[in-house]
Motif scaffolding. Structure first.
Motif, short mmCIF file in Angstrom:
data_model
loop_
_atom_site.label_atom_id
_atom_site.label_comp_id
_atom_site.label_asym_id
_atom_site.label_seq_id
_atom_site.Cartn_x
_atom_site.Cartn_y
_atom_site.Cartn_z
N ALA A 121 10.56 93.01 19.18
CA ALA A 121 11.77 93.67 19.69
C ALA A 121 11.77 93.74 21.21
O ALA A 121 12.80 93.53 21.86
N ALA A 122 10.59 94.01 21.80
CA ALA A 122 10.50 94.07 23.26
C ALA A 122 10.85 92.72 23.85
O ALA A 122 11.58 92.61 24.84
N SER A 123 10.34 91.68 23.21
CA SER A 123 10.61 90.32 23.67
C SER A 123 12.09 89.97 23.51
O SER A 123 12.71 89.43 24.43
N VAL A 125 4.98 94.79 29.02
CA VAL A 125 4.86 95.65 27.84
C VAL A 125 3.57 95.30 27.10
O VAL A 125 3.35 94.14 26.74
N VAL A 126 2.72 96.29 26.89
CA VAL A 126 1.50 96.08 26.13
C VAL A 126 1.61 96.88 24.83
O VAL A 126 1.84 98.09 24.86
N LYS A 136 9.90 89.23 29.08
CA LYS A 136 9.23 87.93 28.89
C LYS A 136 7.73 88.04 29.03
O LYS A 136 7.01 87.05 29.07
N ASP A 137 7.23 89.25 29.18
CA ASP A 137 5.81 89.43 29.46
C ASP A 137 5.24 90.50 28.51
O ASP A 137 4.94 91.61 28.92
N VAL A 138 5.14 90.12 27.24
CA VAL A 138 4.68 91.06 26.22
C VAL A 138 3.28 90.66 25.76
O VAL A 138 3.03 89.49 25.47
N PRO A 151 4.88 82.95 18.31
CA PRO A 151 4.76 81.82 19.23
C PRO A 151 6.11 81.42 19.84
O PRO A 151 6.19 81.19 21.05
N GLY A 152 7.14 81.39 19.04
CA GLY A 152 8.46 81.00 19.51
C GLY A 152 8.99 81.93 20.60
O GLY A 152 9.74 81.51 21.48
N LEU A 153 8.58 83.17 20.54
CA LEU A 153 9.04 84.15 21.53
C LEU A 153 8.11 84.20 22.74
O LEU A 153 8.36 84.91 23.71
#
Ligand code: SF4
Lengths: 417, 125
Positions: A25-27, A10-11, A32-34, A78-80
């Motif tokens: 929200a995507a994360s 997701v970009v 896991k790849d935002v 950062p946490g996500l």
């Protein structure tokens, strides 16, 4: 040398209130790849210069300033494990979701599983409303003046007139007053203010700054620096009435005459647009006409409250993540939504009928004690009574899928009664 | 008796509140209409007695990665004392680093409030 292409699920394009909420929200939805892309050197977008309070009453149940509101989101990145690219401009976006980006002097290609457009909007300028007269310095959009004063510590003027009663103009009337400037007046061409009533009170009335409705600037005068403006009342046709023209000396004119969604990339990708909102046409997942490209926040339609941008962007981010993971095709069944009497625009413009959704709309004129009615043919889907309706205030109504199914049909009409 | 209309500034709803006031020696509110929540009612009482507002501004930062830090009052101050409070805020210079919530000024112009940072500023690299 070949330019490398990287892949991201997701970009999100734009690191303001919409982009931040969408990326988070995507994360949280399991992606896991935002990647979050921002052209400025810091995240937060317009929130950084909106130092007044009133943000977060819905999201956090307290009144925060813009920078504090942004920090609540930025601190979670950062946490996500959300990847952030600041100082990065997206040069182009293809319908196949390939982004060409320029980041610190290098060009890079990114293949995105899904794209969330969250570029926000920009201000209408003097050119866009074409005020006649000379071309002196001292004429700023309200947001540009806000940036100079709140970010760069540059005071833009001493005697100020403001054209347009949008919220940024009202906020700047107070801000300039607090910084020691004299604000002569605010002029609004419409018969009503386009800012929130609360800002009329706490930004104008509190400081005895007059607001002249049905009035506009007809001429700009000055050699080098602005020396004054001519203003006149307008008739029903919004044309200036010459006999009412008067001259007001001032060294600064702020324009707060509307916002335009920044959709160059959206058009690039061949996304179908709504001529009224100036944003993309979307469905109930905030997906545009191009599969896998989503839109939310002010790039989709101009909001009056940042809190609603966050709510909307969260949905868009969540659906973008779901698109990547479920490889879900756009649903074939479509119910279109059209604006009826008294409604300027509705959003989304089509829905699947598979889920509950929030209908956002704006009305064409101010009213009291009316109802917003959603109909499918002659069957009523929803009716909501509203005490105050105002073009400056977005109305949000939740529509249940059961009510939709019960009414049936393939198109809805929304009107004010 | 008089009728006054106020615009509640507590939240963006900006409810128009109409108040009937029995203004003998000390004004007594006889009727309130239009506030859609309890906060609005409390606010209008305060507004009649002594209007209170929150304000935001910024202070100069030295040695940081930006030159200004935005600040705000953490409790409302009397409307009539805003310009005095602003004068004191303008005198403030802080040294980086600064975190959101750091107090940069206490009780400006004798008001029961603190001026707190609303942006964190890191030390310049
Ligand atoms: S009365 Fe309540 S809902 Fe209305 S503006 Fe005031 S705080 Fe907001």
């Amino acid at each position: 040398m070949s330019i490398k292409t990287i892949h991201r699920d997701v970009v999100v394009i734009g690191g303001g209130p919409a982009g931040l909420a969408a990326a988070i929200a995507a994360s949280e939805a399991g992606c896991k790849d935002v990647l979050l892309i921002e052209r400025d050197r810091i995240l937060g977008g317009i929130l950084n210069q909106c130092i007044h309070d009133g943000f977060g009453l819905h999201e956090f149940k307290e009144a925060l300033s813009g920078p504090e509101y942004a920090a609540r989101f930025i601190n979670r990145l950062p946490g996500l494990g959300i990847e952030v690219m600041t100082g990065t401009i997206v040069l182009s976006l293809s319908p196949e979701r390939i982004l060409e980006v320029s980041t610190r002097g290098a060009i890079q290609y990114i293949q995105a599983g899904a794209v969330v457009l969250a570029m926000g909007c920009r201000e209408r300028t003097r050119g866009a409303i074409s005020i006649p007269g000379q071309r002196p310095s001292g004429v700023y959009t309200a947001g540009a003046a806000q940036n100079f004063i709140n970010m760069e510590n540059i005071m833009v003027g001493k005697n100020v007139c403001i054209l347009g009663s949008g919220d940024i103009g009202l906020i700047m009337a107070r801000r300039m007053t607090l910084e020691g400037a004299h604000v002569e007046a605010v002029f609004e061409i419409l018969p009503y203010s386009s800012g929130l009533p609360r800002n009329i009170q706490q930004c104008l009335n509190d400081y005895n700054i007059p607001l002249f409705l049905n009035t506009t600037v007809t001429e700009i005068r000055g050699n080098g620096r602005l020396e004054g403006v001519k203003v006149a009342q307008v008739g029903k046709d919004r044309a200036p009435i010459p006999e009412t023209e008067r001259y007001i000396p001032c060294d600064t004119l702020l324009l707060s005459v509307g916002l335009i969604p920044e959709n160059e990339l959206t058009r690039d990708a061949g996304v179908a647009m709504d001529p009224i909102t100036g944003g993309a046409l979307v469905d109930d997942t905030f997906m545009t006409s191009v599969p896998g490209i989503f839109s939310c926040g002010n790039v989709l339609h101009v909001h009056d409250l940042a809190d609603w941008v966050s709510v909307e962007a969260r949905d868009a981010g969540r659906f973008a993540a779901a698109y990547v993971h479920e490889k879900r095709e756009a649903s074939r069944q479509r119910i279109t939504i059209k604006e009826g009497d008294g409604v300027r625009y509705v959003l989304p413009q089509s829905v699947s009928g598979e889920r509950d959704f929030i209908l956002s709309l704006r009305v064409t004129a101010p009213w009291r004690n009316r109802a917003v009615v959603v109909r499918s043919g002659d069957k009523k889907v929803r009716r909501k009574k509203i005490v105050r309706l105002h073009p400056a205030e977005m109305i949000r109504i939740n529509i249940g899928k059961d009510a939709l199914a019960a009414a049936g049909g393939s198109s809805l009409e929304v009107s004010v009664e | 008796m008089s009728t006054k209309e106020f615009t509640c500034v507590v939240c963006p709803n900006g409810c128009p509140i109409v108040v009937n006031i029995d203004d003998d020696e000390t004004p007594v509110i006889t009727h309130i209409e239009g506030s859609t929540c309890k906060k609005g009612e409390e606010w209008v009482h305060q507004e009649i007695e002594n209007p209170m507002r929150t304000i935001s501004s910024s202070v100069v930062v030295t040695g940081g990665d930006c030159i200004l830090a935005s600040v705000r009052t953490n409790r409302p101050i009397p409307l009539g004392r805003i310009m005095k409070v602003m004068e004191e805020i303008k005198q403030v210079t802080v040294i980086a680093p600064l975190a959101i919530g750091d107090v940069v000024l206490r009780n400006p112009a004798g008001c029961d409030t603190e001026i707190v940072a609303t942006r964190s500023v890191a030390k310049a690299q």
